[in-house]
Design a protein around this motif. Structure first.
Motif, PDB file in Angstrom:
ATOM      1  N   ALA A 135      56.809  34.810  37.169  1.00 15.71           N
ATOM      2  CA  ALA A 135      56.354  35.037  38.544  1.00 15.71           C
ATOM      3  C   ALA A 135      56.073  36.520  38.779  1.00 15.71           C
ATOM      4  O   ALA A 135      55.041  36.877  39.366  1.00 15.71           O
ATOM      5  N   ASN A 136      56.962  37.401  38.309  1.00 20.33           N
ATOM      6  CA  ASN A 136      56.725  38.815  38.614  1.00 20.33           C
ATOM      7  C   ASN A 136      55.511  39.340  37.868  1.00 20.33           C
ATOM      8  O   ASN A 136      54.717  40.092  38.408  1.00 20.33           O
ATOM      9  N   ASN A 137      55.328  38.878  36.642  1.00 12.98           N
ATOM     10  CA  ASN A 137      54.165  39.368  35.907  1.00 12.98           C
ATOM     11  C   ASN A 137      52.855  38.832  36.471  1.00 12.98           C
ATOM     12  O   ASN A 137      51.849  39.543  36.531  1.00 12.98           O
ATOM     13  N   ALA A 138      52.878  37.573  36.908  1.00 13.35           N
ATOM     14  CA  ALA A 138      51.667  36.997  37.492  1.00 13.35           C
ATOM     15  C   ALA A 138      51.288  37.740  38.767  1.00 13.35           C
ATOM     16  O   ALA A 138      50.122  38.064  38.988  1.00 13.35           O
ATOM     17  N   SER A 139      52.286  38.055  39.599  1.00 11.44           N
ATOM     18  CA  SER A 139      51.958  38.707  40.864  1.00 11.44           C
ATOM     19  C   SER A 139      51.530  40.155  40.626  1.00 11.44           C
ATOM     20  O   SER A 139      50.651  40.669  41.309  1.00 11.44           O
ATOM     21  N   VAL A 140      52.139  40.785  39.616  1.00 12.11           N
ATOM     22  CA  VAL A 140      51.758  42.156  39.280  1.00 12.11           C
ATOM     23  C   VAL A 140      50.284  42.212  38.865  1.00 12.11           C
ATOM     24  O   VAL A 140      49.541  43.097  39.263  1.00 12.11           O
ATOM     25  N   THR A 141      49.880  41.220  38.072  1.00 17.89           N
ATOM     26  CA  THR A 141      48.490  41.204  37.615  1.00 17.89           C
ATOM     27  C   THR A 141      47.542  40.866  38.755  1.00 17.89           C
ATOM     28  O   THR A 141      46.510  41.513  38.946  1.00 17.89           O
ATOM     29  N   ALA A 142      47.913  39.838  39.526  1.00 19.55           N
ATOM     30  CA  ALA A 142      47.032  39.419  40.614  1.00 19.55           C
ATOM     31  C   ALA A 142      46.925  40.500  41.682  1.00 19.55           C
ATOM     32  O   ALA A 142      45.952  40.543  42.430  1.00 19.55           O
ATOM     33  N   ALA A 143      47.912  41.395  41.736  1.00 20.38           N
ATOM     34  CA  ALA A 143      47.875  42.487  42.715  1.00 20.38           C
ATOM     35  C   ALA A 143      46.652  43.370  42.512  1.00 20.38           C
ATOM     36  O   ALA A 143      46.245  44.099  43.404  1.00 20.38           O
ATOM     37  N   LEU A 144      46.068  43.292  41.319  1.00 22.86           N
ATOM     38  CA  LEU A 144      44.872  44.096  41.068  1.00 22.86           C
ATOM     39  C   LEU A 144      43.682  43.580  41.869  1.00 22.86           C
ATOM     40  O   LEU A 144      42.728  44.316  42.101  1.00 22.86           O
ATOM     41  N   ILE A 145      43.721  42.313  42.287  1.00 24.11           N
ATOM     42  CA  ILE A 145      42.586  41.791  43.070  1.00 24.11           C
ATOM     43  C   ILE A 145      42.467  42.529  44.406  1.00 24.11           C
ATOM     44  O   ILE A 145      41.427  43.115  44.680  1.00 24.11           O
ATOM     45  N   PRO A 146      43.515  42.546  45.231  1.00 23.59           N
ATOM     46  CA  PRO A 146      43.368  43.318  46.474  1.00 23.59           C
ATOM     47  C   PRO A 146      43.141  44.807  46.231  1.00 23.59           C
ATOM     48  O   PRO A 146      42.418  45.458  46.983  1.00 23.59           O
ATOM     49  N   LEU A 147      43.746  45.335  45.158  1.00 26.45           N
ATOM     50  CA  LEU A 147      43.555  46.765  44.891  1.00 26.45           C
ATOM     51  C   LEU A 147      42.089  47.053  44.574  1.00 26.45           C
ATOM     52  O   LEU A 147      41.468  47.941  45.158  1.00 26.45           O
ATOM     53  N   LEU A 148      41.537  46.270  43.662  1.00 30.71           N
ATOM     54  CA  LEU A 148      40.179  46.561  43.208  1.00 30.71           C
ATOM     55  C   LEU A 148      39.133  46.180  44.251  1.00 30.71           C
ATOM     56  O   LEU A 148      38.143  46.876  44.427  1.00 30.71           O
ATOM     57  N   THR A 149      39.354  45.051  44.923  1.00 28.90           N
ATOM     58  CA  THR A 149      38.291  44.562  45.785  1.00 28.90           C
ATOM     59  C   THR A 149      38.426  45.024  47.224  1.00 28.90           C
ATOM     60  O   THR A 149      37.440  45.143  47.925  1.00 28.90           O
ATOM     61  N   LEU A 150      39.642  45.265  47.674  1.00 30.10           N
ATOM     62  CA  LEU A 150      39.816  45.643  49.072  1.00 30.10           C
ATOM     63  C   LEU A 150      40.357  47.058  49.213  1.00 30.10           C
ATOM     64  O   LEU A 150      40.395  47.599  50.308  1.00 30.10           O
TER      65      LEU A 150
END
Lengths: 319, 167, 497
Positions: free
Chosen positions: C309-324
């Protein structure tokens, strides 16, 4: 870092470590960059340093970055620490004048010695592609009707586009304090707001918008230069009857208390660097416009710019 | 009132004081909003009022049985303040001396002072000449490569004792 | 397919020898940072931020992503072996993992953590690959009113999440907001709380606060309170899992990923909540012997799920960082700063303006994942050696690095004094169980939210109705209100029943 630059850095390291530096006679220049690494002043300062070395007028250039308060912190350190040093240079520009006017630091630019203006960049005003307005005249007409409805999008408050917007308002007889300037945090955000039609008109340095103007995503309606920019078919504000001319220029200053002869030597060094290949390459890479001005003419230019900036900023309620 | 409650009340009072100080500062920030709806003093006031409220509530928690939902702090019951003095001295000496002594020497000194404090905290013998020499060497061994990375590899000048970029 | 083409281009960039080297160095450093308690990826990236001045943007982003990932992998190691979570995101791992270690199954726990992180990281990277551009395309349509509503959304989740006591969490958040106010106001240019010091006109660096609160406060705390706390060490058993361990781990990894990834996409969701949720879920689903292991000998699901769970959320956190351009964690916040050092504003324009960079970064995530798995399994024993450095030397060394991080930014001794002050403040916060993360979150989100609010209202020509007139901002407002109100309604309804 590309591999070749990577290797070049390594080679330079080896050379710097291995070669005795005192062997040659040219100066060791100390360059104060009153901004954090990576920004426009930093690029200018490091490019100038490289050019000085390329032109063989400086043997070694050491850089010091001291960012903060639009360069006022770096200026303070420069004025205090390098008094009378004939080989000290400091990068500065229009933004520093603005910073001095708003930040009121305990030091003054006039304590340091003006050397030369190096480059200049002009601003462009653009409309979103789907805007109902078509020309600067349309913008002015709406501005006169309802100043609040014209949303000017650009960089931080006090930036050249903000000042230019205030100057336009003043020229066309609208209270500059009434303009609706939307200050965005970064260039990208302002670009997005213009593309998305969230602001009425956008402003920035020409090179930043060039791509969007060329692809038709923004419609350029005026540049802030005195005459049309080379190769760019955008009317100046002056042609359109709005007497506004404003450039975001960059230059260098020498240390306080240097003699006239030392000042002349420094100026000659900088002029020699302007002719080097390294400088030409840097100008091209960064899309800078040359605007070399030295001696008393530069001194007068800074004084005039200072006065007119202050007047505009006072009138538009920025100070 | 227990000692813990006293300390917790003091912490709450501290939060309250920060809030009051922020409110005092907010008084001198102009309110002119322009077209922005809220002026530059809006957020400072929101923060100041919230912190004052938090401070009051924290003091109330402290007085009515202590902090709620609190993990007992790890480590010793009592603080060992000499170690705090040593580590603080390390950081403050670094701030005071970095421009005159240069990065490497100043950081080495910082390291030595901090090690002294941490050793004393652990009840270890500290201050023997051999130990000090080893600490100095270790500190320099950590600081020097960092300094060289900055000055030689990254081209960012940290202050040095000499202009060479090596010390 | 466009995405595939772009991704291949990205791989071509990421797999260049120099970039592979940066990815490798990043992964190694990150793992070291994760293993060392007290310094997390945020601090590591913060301390290395000055390299943005010299290193090309693609390389440094690949480097930072490697650190980010590596730290998440490394953090679980100390949690399991020493019951000392290196990062907040691996706190839950310590609960079951350390029990497993005590009953001689440290190897299995470490292995399930490493492989689970790999599986979750890879799945989440696929999600970023496929959906980030969609999110990006959607994001161009958003303006300051929507951004502000996203900030509101972030605040509603962040304040409730960070820390057990809402009151102390709020106080910490407010302190962060206050620090964020210091400096020239971005919209009006008015100085706020600068105390007449020119050094404060530009505000206080987030990096400085992060280093002070995390690293310096940790050192001070260790000196003042933990000098005589003995560290327990466990013998490290073989790195290997039984078939039964595999059967129990695989579903837990997948469930953990399913919980973690959406949380990463939510701005400011945080990495801690999904780990707790995953832990709770695994415990609820376990039956018989497996359930009995929870809290006793240690259940492997309780490590596998939260780690995934922590690794998945860490990776997915790049979506808001990169796109927003919205940071959802300390590390992404500092990565945002790194982007800005290059004059790149992550956000709607990033995928169009810097497509090559983005795809190289995404490709490097795949590379980083594989590299970490290869590194992690055999290297575990080696990293534990680092922890054998005696505490005084270890922490004094951390102080030197903190100094570099703080001083290298602006070369100001004022910043070093500030660093000490913030460290002392952090010491007090830690002693009285105030969470430090909300301070940094408040510092980041506060000025952003304020600027967006005022820009949004400016765009509405002075009217707050702008938030209700635009469909997306209205929708976001409804979501934010629902997040705050719904759980309370449900609780009230249950109580009545």
């Amino acid at each position: 870092m590309r591999r070749d630059t990577f290797l070049k850095t390594m080679a330079a390291l080896a050379a710097a470590g291995a070669l005795p530096l005192a062997a040659r006679a040219a100066a060791n220049v100390k360059m104060m960059i009153p901004a954090n690494p990576g920004g426009g002043w930093d690029t200018t300062g490091r490019a100038l340093g490289k050019a000085l070395q390329d032109a063989k007028v400086a043997d070694n250039v050491s850089y010091e970055n001291k960012g903060g308060a639009a360069g006022a912190l770096g200026l303070a350190q420069f004025v205090n620490a390098s008094k009378g040093d004939p080989n000290a240079l400091m990068v500065m520009g229009a933004v520093m004048l603005g910073g001095i006017i708003t930040g009121k630091p305990p030091v003054n630019l006039s304590q340091a010695t003006p050397i030369a203006r190096l480059t200049s960049e002009y601003n462009v005003f653009v409309l979103p592609a789907n805007s109902p307005l078509k020309t600067m005249a349309d913008v002015v007409a709406q501005l006169k009707k309802d100043p609040g409805s014209v949303k000017w999008g650009g960089g931080s408050r006090g930036s050249t586009e903000h000042i230019a917007a205030a100057m336009i308002a003043r020229e066309v007889g609208v209270d500059p304090a009434k303009i609706n300037y939307v200050a965005f945090r970064g260039g990208g955000e302002a670009t997005a707001a213009i593309l998305g039609g969230n602001v009425t008109v956008g402003g920035s340095g020409y090179s930043e918008f060039a791509e969007y103007i060329n692809t038709g995503k923004m419609k350029a309606v005026g540049v802030t230069s005195a005459t049309r920019l080379k190769g760019i078919n955008v009317p100046t504000l002056k042609e359109q009857g709005i007497n506004v001319e404003l450039g975001n220029w960059r230059g260098v200053y020498g240390a306080p208390g240097i003699t006239a002869a030392q000042r002349k030597t420094l100026t000659d060094m900088v002029l020699a660097a302007m002719k080097s290949k390294a400088w030409t390459e840097a100008m091209e890479k960064n899309n800078w416009t040359p605007a070399v001005l030295t001696g008393p003419a530069f001194e007068k230019f800074v004084d005039d710019d200072f006065a007119s900036l202050r007047a505009t900023m006072v009138k538009s309620g920025m100070v | 009132m227990t000692n813990t409650q006293k300390m917790q009340s003091a912490v709450g009072a501290g939060v309250l004081l920060i809030g009051l100080a922020l409110a005092a500062g907010a008084l001198s920030i102009p309110a002119a909003a322009g077209y922005g709806g809220v002026g530059p003093n809006f957020l400072p006031w929101v923060v100041a009022v919230s912190l004052i409220a938090c401070g009051v509530l924290i003091v109330r928690e402290a007085l009515t049985g202590g902090f709620r939902a609190m993990d007992p702090p790890s480590g010793a019951e009592r603080a060992y303040w000499p170690a705090f003095a040593w580590v603080s001295a390390a950081l403050l000496a670094n701030a005071a001396l970095i421009t005159t002594l240069g990065f490497i020497l100043s950081c080495t000194l910082c390291y030595m002072l901090a090690v002294q404090g941490l050793r004393r905290a652990g009840g270890q013998a500290a201050g023997r000449p051999v130990g000090l020499a080893i600490d100095a060497a270790t500190g320099a061994a950590i600081a020097a490569p960092v300094y060289w990375t900055f000055t030689k590899f990254l081209g960012i000048n940290l202050p040095g004792l000499t202009q060479s970029g090596w010390l | 397919m466009d995405i595939l083409d772009a991704l291949m281009q990205g791989f071509a960039t990421a797999i260049s020898p120099v970039n592979l080297l940066w990815a490798f160095v990043g992964c190694v450093l990150g793992t070291a940072v994760g293993v060392l308690p007290g310094i997390g990826p945020a601090v590591a990236v913060a301390m290395l931020l000055p390299i943005t001045a010299k290193v090309e943007v693609t390389s440094s982003m690949i480097f930072f992503a490697g650190i980010y990932y590596g730290a998440m992998y490394g953090g679980s190691t100390t949690s399991i072996l020493l019951n000392t979570p290196g990062e907040t995101a691996t706190m839950v791992t310590a609960m079951e993992g350390n029990r497993m270690a005590k009953s001689g199954r440290a190897g299995a726990a470490l292995a399930t953590a490493a492989i689970g992180s790999f599986v979750a990281g890879t799945i989440a990277t696929v999600i970023v690959t496929l959906f980030a551009p969609v999110v990006a395309e959607f994001a161009v349509k958003l303006g300051p009113p929507e951004y502000f509503m996203l900030m509101v959304l972030a605040f509603t989740t962040v304040s409730a999440v960070l820390g057990k006591s809402t009151l102390r969490g709020m106080a910490a958040l407010m302190v962060g907001l206050a620090v964020g106010c210091v400096g020239l106001d971005q919209i009006s240019g008015q100085p706020r709380y600068t105390l007449g010091k020119p050094e404060l006109l530009d505000g206080i660096e987030i990096v400085l606060v992060a280093v002070g609160l995390f690293a310096v406060a940790e050192v001070l705390y260790a000196a003042v309170y933990e000098g005589r706390t003995a560290e327990a060490r466990n013998p490290l058993s073989k790195v290997y899992m039984t078939p039964r361990d595999w059967r129990r781990s695989i579903p837990a990894w997948l469930r953990g990923t399913a919980i973690g990834a959406p949380f990463g996409c939510i701005p400011a969701g945080g990495t801690e909540i999904p780990t707790f949720l995953s832990y709770a879920m695994e415990k609820k689903l376990a039956k018989g012997d497996n359930l009995a292991e929870f809290g006793n000998q240690g259940a492997i699901e309780g490590v596998a799920g939260p780690e995934a769970a922590n690794n998945a959320s860490v990776t997915a956190a790049l979506i808001p960082l990169l796109t927003l351009g919205i940071p959802t964690s300390n590390t992404t916040a500092i990565m945002l700063g790194a982007f800005q050092n290059y004059g790149i504003q992550p956000g709607p324009q990033l995928f169009t303006n810097s497509a090559a960079l983005v795809w190289a970064l995404i490709a490097s995530l795949y590379v980083g994942n594989v590299m970490l798995l290869i590194l992690n399994l055999p290297m575990v024993k080696l990293w534990v050696q680092l922890l054998k450095i005696p505490k005084p030397q270890l922490y004094a060394g951390i102080l030197i690095f903190a100094t570099v991080g703080a001083y290298g930014m602006r070369q100001s001794t004022f910043d070093l004094l500030l660093l000490w002050g913030i460290g002392v403040f952090g010491l007090l916060m830690r002693r009285y169980d105030f969470p430090t993360a909300p301070v940094v979150v408040g510092m980041i989100l506060g000025p952003l939210a304020e600027a967006q609010l005022r820009n949004a209202v400016s765009i509405g020509e002075g009217s707050f109705m702008v938030f209700l007139q635009r469909p997306m901002s209205l929708a976001l407002l409804v979501v934010a209100v629902a997040i705050v109100v719904l759980p309370r309604l449900v609780r009230a309804w249950k109580r009545r029943k």
